[in-house]
Design a protein around this motif. Structure first.
Motif, PDB file in Angstrom:
ATOM      1  N   PRO A 160       0.836  -1.208   0.000  1.00  0.00           N
ATOM      2  CA  PRO A 160       0.000   0.000   0.000  1.00  0.00           C
ATOM      3  C   PRO A 160       0.869   1.255   0.000  1.00  0.00           C
ATOM      4  O   PRO A 160       1.917   1.293   0.644  1.00  0.00           O
ATOM      5  N   LEU A 161       0.444   2.267  -0.730  1.00  0.00           N
ATOM      6  CA  LEU A 161       1.194   3.521  -0.753  1.00  0.00           C
ATOM      7  C   LEU A 161       1.099   4.216   0.602  1.00  0.00           C
ATOM      8  O   LEU A 161       0.027   4.267   1.212  1.00  0.00           O
ATOM      9  N   PRO A 162       2.201   4.787   1.097  1.00  0.00           N
ATOM     10  CA  PRO A 162       2.153   5.545   2.344  1.00  0.00           C
ATOM     11  C   PRO A 162       1.189   6.724   2.227  1.00  0.00           C
ATOM     12  O   PRO A 162       1.052   7.318   1.149  1.00  0.00           O
ATOM     13  N   ILE A 163       0.542   7.052   3.333  1.00  0.00           N
ATOM     14  CA  ILE A 163      -0.374   8.198   3.349  1.00  0.00           C
ATOM     15  C   ILE A 163       0.081   9.255   4.352  1.00  0.00           C
ATOM     16  O   ILE A 163      -0.530  10.312   4.468  1.00  0.00           O
ATOM     17  N   SER A 164       1.144   8.982   5.086  1.00  0.00           N
ATOM     18  CA  SER A 164       1.768   9.975   5.955  1.00  0.00           C
ATOM     19  C   SER A 164       3.263   9.685   5.954  1.00  0.00           C
ATOM     20  O   SER A 164       3.707   8.639   5.479  1.00  0.00           O
ATOM     21  N   ASP A 165       4.029  10.613   6.466  1.00  0.00           N
ATOM     22  CA  ASP A 165       5.483  10.513   6.405  1.00  0.00           C
ATOM     23  C   ASP A 165       6.062  10.195   7.775  1.00  0.00           C
ATOM     24  O   ASP A 165       5.978  11.014   8.689  1.00  0.00           O
ATOM     25  N   SER A 166       6.633   9.006   7.920  1.00  0.00           N
ATOM     26  CA  SER A 166       7.157   8.588   9.224  1.00  0.00           C
ATOM     27  C   SER A 166       8.353   9.418   9.664  1.00  0.00           C
ATOM     28  O   SER A 166       8.687   9.461  10.855  1.00  0.00           O
ATOM     29  N   ASN A 167       9.013  10.074   8.740  1.00  0.00           N
ATOM     30  CA  ASN A 167      10.171  10.911   9.070  1.00  0.00           C
ATOM     31  C   ASN A 167       9.705  12.351   9.222  1.00  0.00           C
ATOM     32  O   ASN A 167       9.401  13.041   8.240  1.00  0.00           O
ATOM     33  N   LYS A 209      -6.132  10.978   3.507  1.00  0.00           N
ATOM     34  CA  LYS A 209      -5.745  11.032   2.095  1.00  0.00           C
ATOM     35  C   LYS A 209      -6.107  12.371   1.472  1.00  0.00           C
ATOM     36  O   LYS A 209      -5.428  12.838   0.555  1.00  0.00           O
ATOM     37  N   GLY A 210      -7.171  12.990   1.980  1.00  0.00           N
ATOM     38  CA  GLY A 210      -7.495  14.330   1.519  1.00  0.00           C
ATOM     39  C   GLY A 210      -6.383  15.317   1.851  1.00  0.00           C
ATOM     40  O   GLY A 210      -6.025  16.168   1.035  1.00  0.00           O
ATOM     41  N   ASN A 226      11.210  14.958   9.735  1.00  0.00           N
ATOM     42  CA  ASN A 226      12.097  15.961   9.143  1.00  0.00           C
ATOM     43  C   ASN A 226      12.285  15.758   7.650  1.00  0.00           C
ATOM     44  O   ASN A 226      13.167  16.350   7.032  1.00  0.00           O
ATOM     45  N   SER A 227      11.464  14.928   7.058  1.00  0.00           N
ATOM     46  CA  SER A 227      11.600  14.614   5.638  1.00  0.00           C
ATOM     47  C   SER A 227      11.034  15.740   4.780  1.00  0.00           C
ATOM     48  O   SER A 227      10.218  16.543   5.212  1.00  0.00           O
ATOM     49  N   SER A 228      11.461  15.746   3.512  1.00  0.00           N
ATOM     50  CA  SER A 228      10.947  16.722   2.555  1.00  0.00           C
ATOM     51  C   SER A 228       9.889  16.112   1.642  1.00  0.00           C
ATOM     52  O   SER A 228       9.424  16.761   0.709  1.00  0.00           O
ATOM     53  N   ILE A 229       9.495  14.868   1.886  1.00  0.00           N
ATOM     54  CA  ILE A 229       8.475  14.214   1.071  1.00  0.00           C
ATOM     55  C   ILE A 229       7.148  14.938   1.244  1.00  0.00           C
ATOM     56  O   ILE A 229       6.786  15.358   2.344  1.00  0.00           O
ATOM     57  N   SER A 230       6.434  15.068   0.147  1.00  0.00           N
ATOM     58  CA  SER A 230       5.169  15.813   0.180  1.00  0.00           C
ATOM     59  C   SER A 230       4.024  14.933   0.655  1.00  0.00           C
ATOM     60  O   SER A 230       3.151  14.530  -0.111  1.00  0.00           O
ATOM     61  N   LEU A 231       4.057  14.605   1.923  1.00  0.00           N
ATOM     62  CA  LEU A 231       2.983  13.864   2.576  1.00  0.00           C
ATOM     63  C   LEU A 231       2.705  14.522   3.925  1.00  0.00           C
ATOM     64  O   LEU A 231       3.599  15.177   4.490  1.00  0.00           O
ATOM     65  N   PRO A 232       1.519  14.371   4.461  1.00  0.00           N
ATOM     66  CA  PRO A 232       1.249  14.920   5.795  1.00  0.00           C
ATOM     67  C   PRO A 232       2.216  14.345   6.830  1.00  0.00           C
ATOM     68  O   PRO A 232       2.711  13.222   6.689  1.00  0.00           O
ATOM     69  N   LEU A 233       2.470  15.121   7.853  1.00  0.00           N
ATOM     70  CA  LEU A 233       3.302  14.642   8.950  1.00  0.00           C
ATOM     71  C   LEU A 233       2.632  13.446   9.626  1.00  0.00           C
ATOM     72  O   LEU A 233       1.403  13.296   9.571  1.00  0.00           O
ATOM     73  N   PRO A 234       3.411  12.599  10.275  1.00  0.00           N
ATOM     74  CA  PRO A 234       2.808  11.456  10.955  1.00  0.00           C
ATOM     75  C   PRO A 234       1.930  11.896  12.121  1.00  0.00           C
ATOM     76  O   PRO A 234       2.081  13.003  12.655  1.00  0.00           O
ATOM     77  N   VAL A 235       1.016  11.027  12.502  1.00  0.00           N
ATOM     78  CA  VAL A 235       0.174  11.299  13.670  1.00  0.00           C
ATOM     79  C   VAL A 235       1.052  11.232  14.914  1.00  0.00           C
ATOM     80  O   VAL A 235       1.846  10.304  15.083  1.00  0.00           O
ATOM     81  N   THR A 236       0.927  12.203  15.787  1.00  0.00           N
ATOM     82  CA  THR A 236       1.804  12.303  16.950  1.00  0.00           C
ATOM     83  C   THR A 236       1.154  11.717  18.200  1.00  0.00           C
ATOM     84  O   THR A 236      -0.059  11.491  18.248  1.00  0.00           O
ATOM     85  N   ALA A 237       1.980  11.547  19.217  1.00  0.00           N
ATOM     86  CA  ALA A 237       1.476  11.043  20.496  1.00  0.00           C
ATOM     87  C   ALA A 237       0.450  12.011  21.092  1.00  0.00           C
ATOM     88  O   ALA A 237      -0.586  11.587  21.621  1.00  0.00           O
ATOM     89  N   TYR A 238       0.727  13.299  20.991  1.00  0.00           N
ATOM     90  CA  TYR A 238      -0.202  14.304  21.522  1.00  0.00           C
ATOM     91  C   TYR A 238      -1.542  14.242  20.798  1.00  0.00           C
ATOM     92  O   TYR A 238      -2.611  14.279  21.426  1.00  0.00           O
ATOM     93  N   GLU A 239      -1.509  14.153  19.488  1.00  0.00           N
ATOM     94  CA  GLU A 239      -2.733  14.087  18.693  1.00  0.00           C
ATOM     95  C   GLU A 239      -3.533  12.827  18.971  1.00  0.00           C
ATOM     96  O   GLU A 239      -4.734  12.781  18.734  1.00  0.00           O
ATOM     97  N   SER A 240      -2.868  11.829  19.492  1.00  0.00           N
ATOM     98  CA  SER A 240      -3.522  10.552  19.772  1.00  0.00           C
ATOM     99  C   SER A 240      -4.148  10.494  21.158  1.00  0.00           C
ATOM    100  O   SER A 240      -5.189   9.857  21.347  1.00  0.00           O
ATOM    101  N   LEU A 241      -3.503  11.153  22.131  1.00  0.00           N
ATOM    102  CA  LEU A 241      -3.812  10.869  23.530  1.00  0.00           C
ATOM    103  C   LEU A 241      -4.342  12.038  24.348  1.00  0.00           C
ATOM    104  O   LEU A 241      -4.779  11.823  25.487  1.00  0.00           O
ATOM    105  N   ASN A 242      -4.320  13.270  23.830  1.00  0.00           N
ATOM    106  CA  ASN A 242      -4.534  14.408  24.727  1.00  0.00           C
ATOM    107  C   ASN A 242      -5.990  14.626  25.134  1.00  0.00           C
ATOM    108  O   ASN A 242      -6.292  15.569  25.867  1.00  0.00           O
ATOM    109  N   ASP A 243      -6.907  13.762  24.692  1.00  0.00           N
ATOM    110  CA  ASP A 243      -8.281  13.846  25.205  1.00  0.00           C
ATOM    111  C   ASP A 243      -8.525  12.876  26.352  1.00  0.00           C
ATOM    112  O   ASP A 243      -9.618  12.841  26.926  1.00  0.00           O
ATOM    113  N   LEU A 244      -7.507  12.091  26.696  1.00  0.00           N
ATOM    114  CA  LEU A 244      -7.647  11.115  27.779  1.00  0.00           C
ATOM    115  C   LEU A 244      -7.292  11.758  29.120  1.00  0.00           C
ATOM    116  O   LEU A 244      -6.404  12.614  29.187  1.00  0.00           O
ATOM    117  N   PRO A 245      -7.952  11.353  30.191  1.00  0.00           N
ATOM    118  CA  PRO A 245      -7.698  11.979  31.497  1.00  0.00           C
ATOM    119  C   PRO A 245      -6.324  11.620  32.046  1.00  0.00           C
ATOM    120  O   PRO A 245      -5.831  10.514  31.814  1.00  0.00           O
TER     121      PRO A 245
END
Length: 398
Positions: free
Chosen positions: A325-332, A392-393, A334-353
């Motif tokens: 499958p083609l990547p849909i985000s960039d694991s690096n 993907k959007g 600091n990369s210059s690849i034109s893909l969205p940045l990877p999902v971060t720990a903060y974006e994943s968890l900051n709604d949890l108590p």
């Protein structure tokens, strides 16, 4: 209200270390005045040039994906498992729910068993969101048998994609109880090397094929990864777990499926100088017309975790090798690849108590509505399909 939101209790010594480690930091931030035999060993090994041990006693960065979630995420000395919120006083390891989220298990997925059993199930699992994208990539859905299933990460992803489970097998009874609760109730507990267990799985598969003659049938799974993993103490064929791929092969021979997905750790590639991987490839090539090897990083697929795995896909049809499958985000980040940045720990968890070390937060509520698309997926506000559409959007925008 938030199942499995439990953070393992840390010792006074571990807590004394944790308060010195900033986001992205590790054992090097701990003062030498804190007495620890473990730290002394790490420092001695580092001084001899035996690796940086950069994730030991590590704290997550809020602006980056997590490192690989292993089965020891309840221990700060065995990886990068401290919660990223240093300023907020979260001097603790991530909770089991937080680890499950970083693995892409939705919050409604409830892990059963002891604290140790739950951590093992989470750490050994294939991220369901990665499995989902693999399943979509294999075309129209069919039926699947899940070997070495664990709690059901692979199976859940395939089920999200419309595939129908036939039967799951594992030697771990508690893991199969989790599987039965969350994925499908058709499970067989026992060692696949046992002839009676093997025959039962074959019988279920053959019956499903007879009842659904127009549906393709796949075999999922990979043998337990401890023997192949670079994190393990044993990395040789003397470890009996490393011969289980032959039982996987025998099962494929017995039911002749339309294809299979074999998952394992990257350590399989270099074990005994690559000799073991050659054995695995040779065994699987003997039972399929087409075998392709994928090297995937979960962070490339909008999952908040740097988890590299090897996937071997076998297809009975004669065609060109199927690309991953083609990547849909960039694991690096600091990369210059034109893909969205990877999902971060903060974006994943900051709604949890927030939690304290050793606290069970099952009865706590979320501190907010979901902040991100990933949190919406984890909490059931959107489906995996809608989540990928959103990601993907963003990729198209880039």
């Amino acid at each position: 209200m938030i199942p499995n939101h439990y953070s393992a209790k840390l010792s006074d010594l571990d807590l004394a270390m944790a308060v010195h480690i900033p986001p992205g930091g590790n054992w090097k931030n701990i003062p030498t005045t804190i007495p620890s035999k473990r730290l002394a060993q790490i420092r001695e090994s580092y001084a001899k040039g035996k690796g940086s041990r950069s994730t030991y006693y590590g704290r997550l960065r809020p602006d980056a994906p997590a490192y690989t979630i292993n089965t020891y995420f309840g221990r700060p000395g065995n990886g990068c498992h401290l919660h990223y919120d240093y300023a907020g006083g979260q001097h603790r390891v991530i909770s089991q729910r937080e680890a499950a989220r970083l693995q892409s298990f939705p919050d409604e997925f409830i892990f059963l068993g002891s604290r140790t059993a739950i951590s093992t199930q989470i750490g050994n699992a294939v991220p369901p969101l990665l499995a989902y994208q693999i399943a979509l990539h294999l075309g129209s859905p069919g039926l699947f048998v899940d070997l070495f299933s664990g709690a059901g990460g692979l199976a859940l992803g395939f089920k999200w994609a419309g595939w129908q489970p036939v039967v799951a097998n594992d030697i771990d009874r508690i893991a199969l109880e989790t599987y039965a609760r969350n994925v499908d109730s058709s499970v067989i507990v026992g060692d696949i090397r046992n002839s009676e267990v093997f025959s039962q799985i074959v019988s279920r598969a053959n019956t499903a094929r007879q009842m659904n003659p127009s549906s393709k049938l796949f075999v999922l799974g990979g043998p337990p990864c401890q023997g192949f993993s670079t994190a393990g103490n044993t990395r040789s064929m003397q470890d009996e777990r490393n011969s289980l791929f032959n039982n996987y092969k025998q099962f494929i021979e017995a039911i002749n499926p339309d294809g299979f997905v074999f998952e394992n750790v990257m350590g399989l590639l270099n074990m005994e100088g690559g000799h073991v991987f050659d054995q695995v490839k040779e065994a699987l090539m003997a039972v399929t017309n087409q075998l392709t090897v994928w090297k995937l990083n979960a962070a490339d697929y909008a999952i908040p975790q740097r988890r590299k795995r090897i996937i071997l896909v076998g297809l009975q049809q004669n065609s060109k090798p199927i690309l991953p499958p083609l990547p849909i985000s960039d694991s690096n980040i600091n990369s210059s690849i034109s893909l969205p940045l990877p999902v971060t720990a903060y974006e994943s968890l900051n709604d949890l108590p927030p939690l304290e070390s050793g606290k069970d937060g099952d009865n706590l509520d979320y501190i907010s509505l979901p902040f991100t698309d990933y949190q919406k997926l984890m909490r059931g506000y959107i489906s995996p399909e809608q989540y990928l559409y959103a990601v993907k959007g963003k990729a198209e925008f880039f």
